[in-house]
Design a protein around this motif. Structure first.
Motif, short mmCIF file in Angstrom:
data_model
loop_
_atom_site.label_atom_id
_atom_site.label_comp_id
_atom_site.label_asym_id
_atom_site.label_seq_id
_atom_site.Cartn_x
_atom_site.Cartn_y
_atom_site.Cartn_z
N VAL A 18 -40.58 51.12 -75.65
CA VAL A 18 -39.57 50.68 -74.69
C VAL A 18 -40.28 49.99 -73.53
N ASP A 19 -39.84 48.80 -73.17
CA ASP A 19 -40.28 48.18 -71.93
C ASP A 19 -39.47 48.84 -70.83
N ALA A 20 -40.12 49.72 -70.07
CA ALA A 20 -39.42 50.58 -69.12
C ALA A 20 -39.01 49.90 -67.84
N HIS A 21 -39.42 48.63 -67.65
CA HIS A 21 -39.06 47.95 -66.41
C HIS A 21 -39.31 46.46 -66.56
N THR A 22 -38.22 45.70 -66.58
CA THR A 22 -38.33 44.25 -66.64
C THR A 22 -37.18 43.65 -65.84
N HIS A 23 -37.24 42.36 -65.58
CA HIS A 23 -36.19 41.66 -64.83
C HIS A 23 -35.76 40.46 -65.66
N LEU A 24 -34.83 40.67 -66.56
CA LEU A 24 -34.45 39.58 -67.46
C LEU A 24 -33.87 38.39 -66.71
N ASP A 25 -33.13 38.66 -65.64
CA ASP A 25 -32.56 37.53 -64.89
C ASP A 25 -33.66 36.69 -64.25
N ALA A 26 -34.68 37.33 -63.71
CA ALA A 26 -35.80 36.59 -63.13
C ALA A 26 -36.63 35.88 -64.20
N VAL A 51 -35.39 48.05 -70.32
CA VAL A 51 -34.56 48.36 -69.15
C VAL A 51 -34.69 47.20 -68.17
N THR A 52 -33.59 46.48 -67.96
CA THR A 52 -33.61 45.37 -67.01
C THR A 52 -33.17 45.89 -65.66
N VAL A 53 -33.94 45.52 -64.63
CA VAL A 53 -33.88 46.19 -63.33
C VAL A 53 -33.40 45.23 -62.25
N ALA A 54 -32.57 45.76 -61.35
CA ALA A 54 -32.02 44.96 -60.27
C ALA A 54 -32.87 45.06 -59.01
N ASP A 55 -32.78 44.03 -58.16
CA ASP A 55 -33.43 44.12 -56.85
C ASP A 55 -32.50 43.77 -55.70
N ASP A 56 -31.30 43.25 -56.00
CA ASP A 56 -30.31 43.04 -54.95
C ASP A 56 -28.93 43.24 -55.58
N LEU A 57 -27.89 43.05 -54.80
CA LEU A 57 -26.55 43.36 -55.29
C LEU A 57 -26.13 42.44 -56.42
N SER A 58 -26.41 41.16 -56.29
CA SER A 58 -26.08 40.22 -57.35
C SER A 58 -26.81 40.56 -58.64
N VAL A 166 -38.31 61.39 -62.17
CA VAL A 166 -38.81 60.35 -61.26
C VAL A 166 -39.88 59.55 -61.98
N VAL A 167 -39.76 58.23 -61.93
CA VAL A 167 -40.74 57.32 -62.54
C VAL A 167 -41.34 56.44 -61.45
N PHE A 168 -42.66 56.44 -61.36
CA PHE A 168 -43.36 55.48 -60.50
C PHE A 168 -43.56 54.21 -61.32
N HIS A 169 -42.68 53.24 -61.08
CA HIS A 169 -42.78 51.96 -61.79
C HIS A 169 -44.05 51.23 -61.35
N CYS A 170 -44.68 50.54 -62.30
CA CYS A 170 -45.91 49.78 -62.04
C CYS A 170 -46.86 50.62 -61.19
N PHE A 171 -47.22 51.77 -61.71
CA PHE A 171 -48.07 52.69 -60.95
C PHE A 171 -49.30 51.95 -60.45
N SER A 172 -49.63 52.19 -59.17
CA SER A 172 -50.71 51.41 -58.54
C SER A 172 -51.76 52.28 -57.86
N GLU A 217 -44.52 49.19 -69.35
CA GLU A 217 -43.55 48.22 -68.85
C GLU A 217 -44.22 46.86 -68.67
N THR A 218 -43.38 45.85 -68.41
CA THR A 218 -43.92 44.53 -68.08
C THR A 218 -43.75 44.16 -66.62
N ASP A 219 -42.64 44.57 -65.99
CA ASP A 219 -42.24 44.02 -64.69
C ASP A 219 -42.11 42.51 -64.78
N ALA A 220 -41.77 42.02 -65.97
CA ALA A 220 -41.62 40.59 -66.20
C ALA A 220 -40.54 40.03 -65.26
#
Length: 275
Positions: A18-26, A51-58, A166-172, A217-220
């Protein structure tokens, strides 16, 4: 290949992940056909769900809707910490409404960002606390954005009381921070950054995470794995990161992929990707 071209679709993984974090719209997706095409390229490389992830309301509205277009796509909704300057009752009401969707599996990405100065730290923290409460009210996973804010993230989670998952996305973080997160019961999600040549501290962290506590994940469209760093990223590139992690950890690809898939299914309460 030019810097504007996507990397080649890699050899398919022996078991799906599973790609646990991506932004298909971006990534450029607009229509259901776009989403299907991206999910299809991902599936060809062994990525069974994303999982496609949002960053604003739109973006949150789009992600929640897009998750209904394709059975391989799920969504996370929240207001990104850098966009919380004007986060008020209207935005909260809309995010809460969207979070109730059956295919919305996480509240995210939320957290703190001390690198950019688009939103004051107090506004970010207030929004983070609200999103933590939403995750607890809905019983959904909290997906954290943490940029240069390790200590404050852990402080707020401790003060508010963390949700069950709790998931730390793109752990850094480094190995020491990873141990603290693991001790608190959190999951760590690794993106293409772990493959970068200058990411030694992150690589040490990735080595020590137990098999039942990591995601991929990709954070694509960002953070494309080495050796394609700088090119456009897409969910299928998760495969490159899985293979790198297997080599880094001295484990077979099938074991790492199976663990990452199982963990994502458990964390996000997904139907079986291998069924």
């Amino acid at each position: 290949m030019t810097d504007k071209e996507r990397p080649p679709v890699p050899e398919r993984l022996p078991v799906p992940v599973v790609d646990a974090h991506t932004h298909l719209d971006a990534c450029g997706a607009v229509t259901a056909a776009d989403v299907a095409a991206m999910a299809g390229r991902a599936e060809a490389a062994g990525i069974g769900a994303l999982v496609t992830v949002a960053d604003d309301l739109s973006s949150a509205r789009w992600a929640a809707e897009a998750s209904t277009w394709d059975s391989r796509v799920f969504a996370a909704v929240a207001i990104h910490p850098t966009r919380t300057k004007d986060f008020g009752a209207a935005e909260q009401s809309e995010i809460e409404r969207l979070a109730a969707g059956d295919r919305v599996v996480a509240i995210g990405e939320t957290g703190l960002d001390h690198y950019w100065d688009y939103s004051p730290h107090d506004a970010q923290e207030a929004a983070f606390r609200w999103h933590i409460g939403l995750a607890k009210r809905t019983g959904k996973t909290l997906m954290i954005h943490d940029r240069d804010a390790h200590e404050d993230i852990l402080r707020v989670l401790a003060e508010e009381g963390a949700p069950e998952r709790v998931v730390f996305h793109c752990f850094s973080g480094d190995a020491g921070f990873a141990r603290r997160c693991l001790d608190a019961g959190y999951f760590l999600s690794f993106a293409g950054t772990v493959t970068f040549r200058n990411a030694r501290d992150l690589q040490e962290a990735a080595k020590l995470v137990p098999m039942d506590r990591f995601l991929v994940e990709t954070d694509a469209p960002f953070l494309t794995p080495h050796p394609f760093r700088g090119r456009p990223n897409e969910p299928y590139c998760t495969t490159y990161t899985v293979r790198y992690l297997a080599e880094l950890r001295g484990q077979c690809v099938e074991d790492v992929a199976s663990a990452a898939c199982r963990n994502a299914e458990n964390v996000f309460r997904l139907p079986s990707v291998t069924a």
